[in-house]
Each structure stands twice: as structure tokens, then as C-alpha cells.
Motif scaffolding. Structure first.
Motif, short mmCIF file in Angstrom:
data_model
loop_
_atom_site.label_atom_id
_atom_site.label_comp_id
_atom_site.label_asym_id
_atom_site.label_seq_id
_atom_site.Cartn_x
_atom_site.Cartn_y
_atom_site.Cartn_z
N SER A 16 0.83 -1.20 0.00
CA SER A 16 0.00 0.00 0.00
C SER A 16 0.87 1.25 0.00
N PHE A 17 2.01 1.22 0.67
CA PHE A 17 2.89 2.38 0.66
C PHE A 17 3.50 2.60 -0.72
N VAL A 18 3.88 1.51 -1.38
CA VAL A 18 4.48 1.67 -2.71
C VAL A 18 3.43 2.19 -3.69
N LEU A 19 2.22 1.58 -3.65
CA LEU A 19 1.17 2.02 -4.57
C LEU A 19 0.75 3.46 -4.30
N ALA A 20 0.60 3.79 -3.00
CA ALA A 20 0.13 5.14 -2.66
C ALA A 20 1.20 6.18 -2.94
N GLY A 21 2.46 5.77 -2.86
CA GLY A 21 3.53 6.78 -2.86
C GLY A 21 4.29 6.95 -4.16
N LYS A 22 4.13 6.02 -5.10
CA LYS A 22 5.01 6.09 -6.28
C LYS A 22 4.46 7.04 -7.35
N ASP A 23 3.29 6.70 -7.89
CA ASP A 23 2.77 7.53 -8.99
C ASP A 23 2.27 8.89 -8.51
N SER A 24 1.86 8.97 -7.23
CA SER A 24 1.37 10.26 -6.73
C SER A 24 2.49 11.31 -6.75
N THR A 25 3.67 10.94 -6.24
CA THR A 25 4.76 11.93 -6.18
C THR A 25 5.30 12.22 -7.59
N ILE A 82 -10.00 13.60 -7.56
CA ILE A 82 -11.35 13.34 -7.05
C ILE A 82 -11.26 12.20 -6.05
N ASN A 83 -11.99 12.29 -4.99
CA ASN A 83 -11.97 11.22 -3.99
C ASN A 83 -13.41 10.92 -3.56
N SER A 84 -13.68 9.69 -3.24
CA SER A 84 -15.06 9.29 -2.92
C SER A 84 -15.16 8.61 -1.56
N ARG A 85 -16.32 8.71 -0.98
CA ARG A 85 -16.66 7.95 0.21
C ARG A 85 -18.05 7.36 0.00
N LEU A 86 -18.27 6.17 0.52
CA LEU A 86 -19.58 5.54 0.45
C LEU A 86 -20.20 5.65 1.84
N PRO A 134 -7.50 19.89 0.34
CA PRO A 134 -7.61 18.46 0.65
C PRO A 134 -6.79 17.57 -0.29
N VAL A 135 -5.63 18.07 -0.74
CA VAL A 135 -4.80 17.34 -1.71
C VAL A 135 -4.32 16.00 -1.10
N PHE A 136 -4.10 16.01 0.20
CA PHE A 136 -3.70 14.77 0.89
C PHE A 136 -4.86 14.20 1.70
N HIS A 137 -6.08 14.57 1.33
CA HIS A 137 -7.27 14.24 2.10
C HIS A 137 -7.17 14.97 3.45
N SER A 138 -8.16 14.85 4.31
CA SER A 138 -8.11 15.56 5.59
C SER A 138 -8.72 14.68 6.67
N PRO A 189 -9.04 12.08 9.96
CA PRO A 189 -8.33 10.89 10.48
C PRO A 189 -7.75 9.98 9.40
N ARG A 190 -8.31 9.96 8.18
CA ARG A 190 -7.75 9.10 7.14
C ARG A 190 -6.87 9.87 6.16
N MET A 191 -6.26 10.91 6.67
CA MET A 191 -5.38 11.71 5.83
C MET A 191 -4.16 10.90 5.40
N CYS A 192 -3.54 11.29 4.29
CA CYS A 192 -2.36 10.59 3.78
C CYS A 192 -1.31 10.39 4.88
N LEU A 193 -0.86 9.16 5.01
CA LEU A 193 0.16 8.87 6.02
C LEU A 193 1.56 9.21 5.51
N GLY A 194 1.65 9.40 4.19
CA GLY A 194 2.97 9.61 3.61
C GLY A 194 3.25 11.04 3.23
N LYS A 195 2.43 11.97 3.75
CA LYS A 195 2.56 13.37 3.30
C LYS A 195 3.98 13.92 3.52
N GLU A 196 4.49 13.74 4.73
CA GLU A 196 5.83 14.28 5.01
C GLU A 196 6.87 13.63 4.11
N MET A 197 6.72 12.29 3.96
CA MET A 197 7.68 11.58 3.13
C MET A 197 7.58 12.04 1.67
N ALA A 198 6.34 12.31 1.23
CA ALA A 198 6.13 12.77 -0.15
C ALA A 198 6.87 14.11 -0.36
C1 HEM Z 1 2.13 13.97 -3.68
C2 HEM Z 1 2.03 12.78 -3.16
C3 HEM Z 1 0.83 12.21 -2.49
C4 HEM Z 1 -0.49 12.60 -2.53
C5 HEM Z 1 -1.10 13.77 -3.30
C6 HEM Z 1 -1.24 11.69 -1.68
C7 HEM Z 1 -2.61 11.76 -1.47
C8 HEM Z 1 -3.31 10.89 -0.67
C9 HEM Z 1 -4.74 10.93 -0.47
C10 HEM Z 1 -5.70 11.91 -1.14
C11 HEM Z 1 -5.07 9.94 0.39
C12 HEM Z 1 -6.48 9.56 0.91
C13 HEM Z 1 -7.02 8.42 0.10
C14 HEM Z 1 -8.37 8.01 0.58
O1 HEM Z 1 -8.55 7.74 1.76
O2 HEM Z 1 -9.30 7.96 -0.22
C15 HEM Z 1 -3.84 9.24 0.74
C16 HEM Z 1 -3.76 8.16 1.59
C17 HEM Z 1 -2.60 7.47 1.88
N1 HEM Z 1 -1.33 7.80 1.43
FE1 HEM Z 1 -0.83 9.32 0.23
N2 HEM Z 1 -0.36 10.78 -1.13
C18 HEM Z 1 0.90 11.05 -1.59
C19 HEM Z 1 2.07 10.40 -1.28
C20 HEM Z 1 2.16 9.32 -0.44
C21 HEM Z 1 3.40 8.65 -0.09
C22 HEM Z 1 4.80 9.03 -0.58
C23 HEM Z 1 3.06 7.62 0.74
C24 HEM Z 1 3.93 6.60 1.42
C25 HEM Z 1 5.20 6.65 1.53
C26 HEM Z 1 1.62 7.65 0.93
C27 HEM Z 1 0.90 6.78 1.71
C28 HEM Z 1 -0.45 6.85 1.93
C29 HEM Z 1 -1.20 5.89 2.75
C30 HEM Z 1 -0.61 4.69 3.49
C31 HEM Z 1 -2.54 6.29 2.71
C32 HEM Z 1 -3.72 5.62 3.42
C33 HEM Z 1 -4.02 6.31 4.72
C34 HEM Z 1 -5.28 5.75 5.40
O3 HEM Z 1 -6.18 5.26 4.71
O4 HEM Z 1 -5.36 5.84 6.62
N3 HEM Z 1 1.11 8.71 0.20
N4 HEM Z 1 -2.78 9.85 0.10
#
Ligand code: HEM
Length: 274
Positions: A59-68, A134-138, A209-213, A215-224
Motif C-alpha cells: 500500500s505504501f508503494v502504490l500510494a507513494g510512487k505515482d502520486s509523487t 477526485i476522492n469518494s466515500r460511500l 484536501p490534496v492529501f485528504h483531511s 483521520p484518514r489523511m495521507c500517512l505519507g505526506k511528510e515523506m512525499a
Molecule cells: C504527492 C504525493 C501524495 C499525494 C497527493 C497523496 C494523497 C493521498 C490521499 C488523497 C489519500 C487519501 C485516500 C483516501 O482515503 O481515499 C492518501 C492516503 C494514503 N497515502 Fe498518500 N499521497 C501522496 C504520497 C504518499 C506517499 C509518498 C506515501 C507513502 C510513503 C503515501 C501513503 C499513503 C497511505 C498509506 C494512505 C492511506 C491512509 C489511510 O487510509 O489511513 N502517500 N494519500
């Protein structure tokens, strides 16, 4: 799974407790860190522990690779069209106390933190081109939003960071312009225009809300930010970003950027390479 097992074997082959923790400490990769911080958790069996680690890493690789990488693509596209911002970043990078190898400038975590204008430019670029547009919640149940809107049970409730980033109501009449300066404020935040110590000033998380907002905000924001700023700084210290690439210099291009929409807001064909 193979990688997890081989790491377990390496750690297991360390004979004593002391060597074991040395082994963990030597590897600073993500898997080692998760293995070390989950060491006290209880699992049904070894297999369950491995699956837990595998899922976290995937999940970290998928969430963090193409986003950054998507964010950086639009960042360079915008910088190519805004030479004054490029100059400002170069000024900041050249005065930052980076270590330099014979080939490339390397910025440590603390050095990257001091690059306030670069931070603002990356943030501003994601306001206009949020990687997750765009982000969705059910909904699990009926609800009423704070503005009185009714939401039914099992409806999708979507929000668009893209639309919000370009909303005049949220960002003012210059909302379509790339202006990193909108994120810079005087050091003590008292609004007295003291430009001696101008630094990045974050916005309200609900406005951006680029990283969402919440409790389920992006965990990788700082790393990104660490990844994006270190790549941007290293590339810009070495190379000029040429306006010859299809940058957003004209109102027409800004109004019709080369989007392709998937889960992420990617650039059609990628960033043109000279
Ligand atoms: C510019 C880069 C990034 C953007 C814009 C971004 C954006 C987001 C957003 C919008 C979500 C919420 C998704 C949802 O709940 O529907 C999210 C969740 C998450 N992101 Fe990122 N992300 C970025 C980089 C990263 C990186 C580098 C990592 C890890 C190293 C990461 C790990 C995660 C994880 C683990 C979640 C799930 C958190 C949870 O559900 O509690 N992200 N991210």
C-alpha cells in the motif's frame, strides 16, 4: 514475500540479541523499519505477520510512487513557464547549506526543511494539479452535511481537490494563477509584512484536501514532500528547466492542460523531453 523471508533469515542468523538489533539498525529501508516497529505486535502465526508486512509495503508503494511522480511532472511543467519562480528556487537552493559530492548536491532532511520557497512552489503546483483530483466515500447511513445537504444511505459522497483548488470562492480571483508567494508569510505570522524571515505558511487542511483531511489523511505526506523536494532541488541545481517544453505559460495552455484522468491526474504522454 521472498524479500520479507530473506530479510527474516538475515535477521534470524544474527546470533545474539545485540547483533539482532544491529542488523535491524543497519538497514534503513521501509521494510526494515516496519519490521522493527511491528516487532511487539501479536500475530496468529508467522504467515499472518508476513502478510501484514506485505500489505503495508504494497500500500505504501502504490500510494507513494505515482502520486509523487505525477506531482513532480506538473511541477516541472509549471516551472518551465514561470522563470521568476525558477530563479527564486535556484536562489534558495544555492544559499542552502547542502553537502556536495563531486556530481550532485545532496540535501539532508533538515536542509530540505529550510527550503521554504520550494515547499511553497510544490504545494502551489499541487493546488492546481492535485495528483488525486477526485476522492469518494460511500456512506454507511443517512447524514446531513453542515450546509444542510442531505446524504442518503449507501450514496457516494465525492469531493474534488481539483475543483476546490480552482475555486474563486476558496482561493480568490487569482485562483487559476501559479503563485507560490500565496503560501509565504512573514516569520512570526503577525502579518506586519516583515520580509526578513519569510517562510512557508500552511493553509487550513480542509481548504487544501490534496492529501485528504481528517483521520484518514495521507500517512505519507511528510515523506512525499521529502521525496519531491529532494528530487526537484537535485534536478534544478544541475539542469535548467527550459520553457521549450510545453509549459503552462499561456492562458490557453493553462485553460487546457494535457490531462489524462485515471485515479491520478496524469500528463498526456508525460513531460516532453528535449
Ligand atoms: C504527492 C504525493 C501524495 C499525494 C497527493 C497523496 C494523497 C493521498 C490521499 C488523497 C489519500 C487519501 C485516500 C483516501 O482515503 O481515499 C492518501 C492516503 C494514503 N497515502 Fe498518500 N499521497 C501522496 C504520497 C504518499 C506517499 C509518498 C506515501 C507513502 C510513503 C503515501 C501513503 C499513503 C497511505 C498509506 C494512505 C492511506 C491512509 C489511510 O487510509 O489511513 N502517500 N494519500
Amino acid at each position: 514475500m521472498d524479500i520479507i523471508i530473506s530479510k527474516e533469515e538475515r535477521i534470524g542468523s544474527a546470533a545474539t540479541e545485540r547483533e539482532n538489533s544491529d542488523e535491524m539498525g543497519r538497514d534503513r529501508d521501509l521494510l526494515s523499519r516496519f519490521m522493527s516497529s511491528s516487532a511487539d505486535l501479536e500475530f496468529r502465526d508467522r504467515e499472518a505477520e508476513r502478510k501484514f508486512l506485505r500489505d503495508i509495503i504494497i500500500s505504501f508503494v502504490l500510494a507513494g510512487k505515482d502520486s509523487t511522480s505525477t506531482a513532480l511532472t506538473w511541477f516541472f511543467w509549471l516551472i518551465a513557464a514561470h522563470p521568476s519562480c525558477e530563479r527564486e528556487i535556484l536562489k534558495e537552493i544555492s544559499s542552502a547549506p547542502a553537502s556536495t559530492t563531486s556530481e550532485v548536491k545532496i540535501f539532508s532532511y533538515d536542509e530540505l526543511k529550510s527550503l521554504h520557497y520550494l515547499h511553497a512552489a510544490v504545494t502551489e503546483s499541487m493546488r492546481l494539479f492535485p495528483p488525486v483530483p477526485i476522492n469518494s466515500r460511500l456512506t454507511v447511513d443517512e447524514d446531513v452535511l453542515p450546509d444542510g445537504t442531505r446524504v442518503g444511505k449507501r450514496w457516494f459522497a465525492d469531493y474534488s481537490a481539483y475543483a476546490m483548488g480552482r475555486s474563486e470562492k476558496v482561493w480568490g480571483p487569482d485562483c487559476r494563477e501559479f503563485k507560490p508567494e500565496r503560501w509565504m508569510g512573514d516569520g512570526d505570522g503577525d502579518g506586519d509584512g516583515d520580509h526578513q524571515n519569510v517562510r512557508f505558511r500552511p493553509s487550513d487542511q480542509w481548504k487544501y484536501p490534496v492529501f485528504h483531511s481528517g483521520p484518514r489523511m495521507c500517512l505519507g505526506k511528510e515523506m512525499a514532500y521529502v521525496q519531491m523536494k529532494s528530487v526537484a532541488a537535485a534536478v534544478m541545481a544541475e539542469s535548467e528547466v527550459l520553457p521549450a517544453v510545453d509549459g503552462g505559460e499561456s492562458a490557453r495552455r493553462m485553460a487546457d492542460p494535457p490531462y489524462t484522468l485515471s485515479w491520478l491526474l496524469k500528463m498526456r504522454g508525460g513531460l516532453p523531453d528535449l
